[in-house]
Scaffold this motif. Structure first.
Motif, PDB file in Angstrom:
ATOM      1  N   THR A 138       0.642  -1.116   0.259  1.00  0.00           N
ATOM      2  CA  THR A 138      -0.385  -0.169  -0.326  1.00  0.00           C
ATOM      3  C   THR A 138       0.541   1.283  -0.325  1.00  0.00           C
ATOM      4  O   THR A 138       0.459   2.146  -0.132  1.00  0.00           O
ATOM      5  N   LEU A 139       2.336   0.974   0.426  1.00  0.00           N
ATOM      6  CA  LEU A 139       2.856   1.982   0.289  1.00  0.00           C
ATOM      7  C   LEU A 139       3.154   2.815  -0.999  1.00  0.00           C
ATOM      8  O   LEU A 139       3.385   3.942  -1.549  1.00  0.00           O
ATOM      9  N   ALA A 140       3.165   2.010  -2.523  1.00  0.00           N
ATOM     10  CA  ALA A 140       3.372   2.799  -4.084  1.00  0.00           C
ATOM     11  C   ALA A 140       1.726   2.555  -4.468  1.00  0.00           C
ATOM     12  O   ALA A 140       1.486   1.254  -4.650  1.00  0.00           O
ATOM     13  N   ASP A 141       1.517   3.377  -5.024  1.00  0.00           N
ATOM     14  CA  ASP A 141       0.165   3.336  -6.194  1.00  0.00           C
ATOM     15  C   ASP A 141       0.493   3.376  -7.407  1.00  0.00           C
ATOM     16  O   ASP A 141       1.681   3.462  -7.381  1.00  0.00           O
ATOM     17  N   GLU A 142      -0.405   2.990  -8.138  1.00  0.00           N
ATOM     18  CA  GLU A 142      -0.157   3.877  -9.765  1.00  0.00           C
ATOM     19  C   GLU A 142       0.410   5.292  -9.885  1.00  0.00           C
ATOM     20  O   GLU A 142       0.683   5.346 -11.544  1.00  0.00           O
ATOM     21  N   ASN A 143      -0.237   6.433  -8.929  1.00  0.00           N
ATOM     22  CA  ASN A 143       0.680   7.462  -8.627  1.00  0.00           C
ATOM     23  C   ASN A 143       1.981   7.946  -8.503  1.00  0.00           C
ATOM     24  O   ASN A 143       2.665   8.228  -8.465  1.00  0.00           O
ATOM     25  N   THR A 144       2.530   6.605  -7.502  1.00  0.00           N
ATOM     26  CA  THR A 144       3.766   6.811  -7.204  1.00  0.00           C
ATOM     27  C   THR A 144       4.801   6.930  -8.281  1.00  0.00           C
ATOM     28  O   THR A 144       5.016   5.952  -9.060  1.00  0.00           O
ATOM     29  N   LEU A 145       6.083   8.111  -8.405  1.00  0.00           N
ATOM     30  CA  LEU A 145       7.028   7.575  -8.935  1.00  0.00           C
ATOM     31  C   LEU A 145       8.274   6.824  -8.385  1.00  0.00           C
ATOM     32  O   LEU A 145       8.914   7.500  -6.729  1.00  0.00           O
ATOM     33  N   ILE A 146       8.908   5.485  -8.500  1.00  0.00           N
ATOM     34  CA  ILE A 146       9.547   5.036  -7.747  1.00  0.00           C
ATOM     35  C   ILE A 146      11.228   4.570  -8.561  1.00  0.00           C
ATOM     36  O   ILE A 146      11.524   5.235 -10.253  1.00  0.00           O
ATOM     37  N   VAL A 147      12.456   5.726  -7.948  1.00  0.00           N
ATOM     38  CA  VAL A 147      13.999   5.820  -8.634  1.00  0.00           C
ATOM     39  C   VAL A 147      14.079   5.268  -8.093  1.00  0.00           C
ATOM     40  O   VAL A 147      14.219   5.124  -6.840  1.00  0.00           O
ATOM     41  N   VAL A 148      15.140   4.289  -8.553  1.00  0.00           N
ATOM     42  CA  VAL A 148      16.523   3.385  -7.933  1.00  0.00           C
ATOM     43  C   VAL A 148      17.711   3.583  -8.645  1.00  0.00           C
ATOM     44  O   VAL A 148      17.464   4.291  -9.918  1.00  0.00           O
ATOM     45  N   GLU A 149      18.268   4.570  -8.121  1.00  0.00           N
ATOM     46  CA  GLU A 149      19.751   3.760  -8.401  1.00  0.00           C
ATOM     47  C   GLU A 149      20.602   3.424  -8.039  1.00  0.00           C
ATOM     48  O   GLU A 149      21.277   2.664  -7.215  1.00  0.00           O
ATOM     49  N   GLU A 150      21.520   3.074  -9.837  1.00  0.00           N
ATOM     50  CA  GLU A 150      22.506   1.359  -9.311  1.00  0.00           C
ATOM     51  C   GLU A 150      22.995   1.520 -10.766  1.00  0.00           C
ATOM     52  O   GLU A 150      24.048   1.921 -10.922  1.00  0.00           O
ATOM     53  N   ASP A 151      24.573   0.719 -10.009  1.00  0.00           N
ATOM     54  CA  ASP A 151      24.974   0.732 -10.640  1.00  0.00           C
ATOM     55  C   ASP A 151      24.870   0.646 -12.537  1.00  0.00           C
ATOM     56  O   ASP A 151      23.261  -0.188 -12.644  1.00  0.00           O
ATOM     57  N   LEU A 152      25.250   1.104 -13.327  1.00  0.00           N
ATOM     58  CA  LEU A 152      25.291   1.239 -14.555  1.00  0.00           C
ATOM     59  C   LEU A 152      24.879  -0.190 -15.251  1.00  0.00           C
ATOM     60  O   LEU A 152      24.195  -0.303 -15.828  1.00  0.00           O
ATOM     61  N   HIS A 153      25.415  -1.401 -14.506  1.00  0.00           N
ATOM     62  CA  HIS A 153      25.445  -2.539 -15.571  1.00  0.00           C
ATOM     63  C   HIS A 153      24.350  -3.547 -14.522  1.00  0.00           C
ATOM     64  O   HIS A 153      23.897  -4.635 -14.898  1.00  0.00           O
ATOM     65  N   THR A 154      23.221  -3.085 -14.032  1.00  0.00           N
ATOM     66  CA  THR A 154      22.221  -4.224 -12.990  1.00  0.00           C
ATOM     67  C   THR A 154      21.445  -4.078 -14.195  1.00  0.00           C
ATOM     68  O   THR A 154      21.229  -2.976 -14.590  1.00  0.00           O
ATOM     69  N   ASP A 155      20.817  -4.924 -14.746  1.00  0.00           N
ATOM     70  CA  ASP A 155      19.941  -5.495 -14.898  1.00  0.00           C
ATOM     71  C   ASP A 155      18.089  -4.978 -13.777  1.00  0.00           C
ATOM     72  O   ASP A 155      18.155  -5.514 -13.578  1.00  0.00           O
ATOM     73  N   PHE A 156      17.430  -3.920 -15.320  1.00  0.00           N
ATOM     74  CA  PHE A 156      16.063  -4.246 -14.233  1.00  0.00           C
ATOM     75  C   PHE A 156      14.738  -4.675 -15.462  1.00  0.00           C
ATOM     76  O   PHE A 156      13.784  -4.632 -15.231  1.00  0.00           O
ATOM     77  N   SER A 157      15.488  -5.898 -16.278  1.00  0.00           N
ATOM     78  CA  SER A 157      14.537  -6.776 -17.212  1.00  0.00           C
ATOM     79  C   SER A 157      13.624  -7.269 -16.330  1.00  0.00           C
ATOM     80  O   SER A 157      12.520  -7.442 -16.596  1.00  0.00           O
ATOM     81  N   TYR A 158      13.522  -7.578 -15.458  1.00  0.00           N
ATOM     82  CA  TYR A 158      12.311  -8.451 -14.567  1.00  0.00           C
ATOM     83  C   TYR A 158      11.113  -7.444 -13.697  1.00  0.00           C
ATOM     84  O   TYR A 158      10.055  -7.606 -13.595  1.00  0.00           O
TER      85      TYR A 158
END
Length: 182
Positions: A138-158
């Motif tokens: 319930t902490l995130a809904d369709e209006n929540t913007l989630i930003v992830v800072e990660e290493d350049l080579h991290t895969d987010f295909s999942y």
């Protein structure tokens, strides 16, 4: 490291000595907030793996209504408290000195956050269990913007399999910001 804009503009922030945290540089923080800015005024902001608290403090300085800082390192928590006090933004911030997943469970049932930022230690894949948790939270809904800072080579295909869509990705020399929504 300093606050770039808003009420606490130009104030220098403390960082903890050593290699336990990796502060986001002012240049990258400025680029991030140039993208983030329309979301910030009046928002509820969640800063996960907070480190020195610089990102959440920048959000408060720029008009976020409220920010929750989550950091398990006690030295970093002391730094966050000092930075909030120095910038006179303590009233808008809440600090949880605990593991990120434990903190998310403790916050469950409250209003969804407008913005969630996470900057987990690189190459440890700590962002994936957090995104898995938030997918059904319930902490995130369709209006929540989630930003992830990660290493350049991290895969987010999942992330699509978790129900997210990629809004934007911004790459730098060694890292990137990935912007997601449910």
């Amino acid at each position: 490291m300093r606050v770039i804009a808003g009420k606490a503009r130009r104030l220098n922030l403390k960082t903890i000595p050593g290699n336990e945290t990796r502060p986001t540089t002012d240049r990258i923080k400025e680029t991030l907030f140039n993208i983030f800015q329309p979301e910030i005024p009046g928002c509820r902001f969640l800063d996960l793996f907070s480190g020195s608290g610089a990102i959440g403090i920048e959000a408060l300085s720029r008009g976020a209504e409220y920010a929750v800082f989550v950091e398990k390192n006690p030295k970093a928590c002391t730094c966050i408290r000092e930075n909030l006090s120095f910038t006179k933004l303590t009233d808008g911030g809440k600090l949880l000195n605990m593991d990120v997943l434990q903190a998310l469970r403790s916050l469950e049932g409250g209003e969804p956050f407008d913005c969630i930022f996470m900057d987990a230690p690189y190459e440890q894949h700590l962002e994936q269990p957090v995104l898995e948790y938030l997918a059904d939270s319930t902490l995130a809904d369709e209006n929540t913007l989630i930003v992830v800072e990660e290493d350049l080579h991290t895969d987010f295909s999942y992330v699509e399999d978790l129900g997210y869509h990629l809004v934007r990705s911004k790459e730098y020399k060694t890292n990137k910001h990935v912007f997601l929504k449910k």
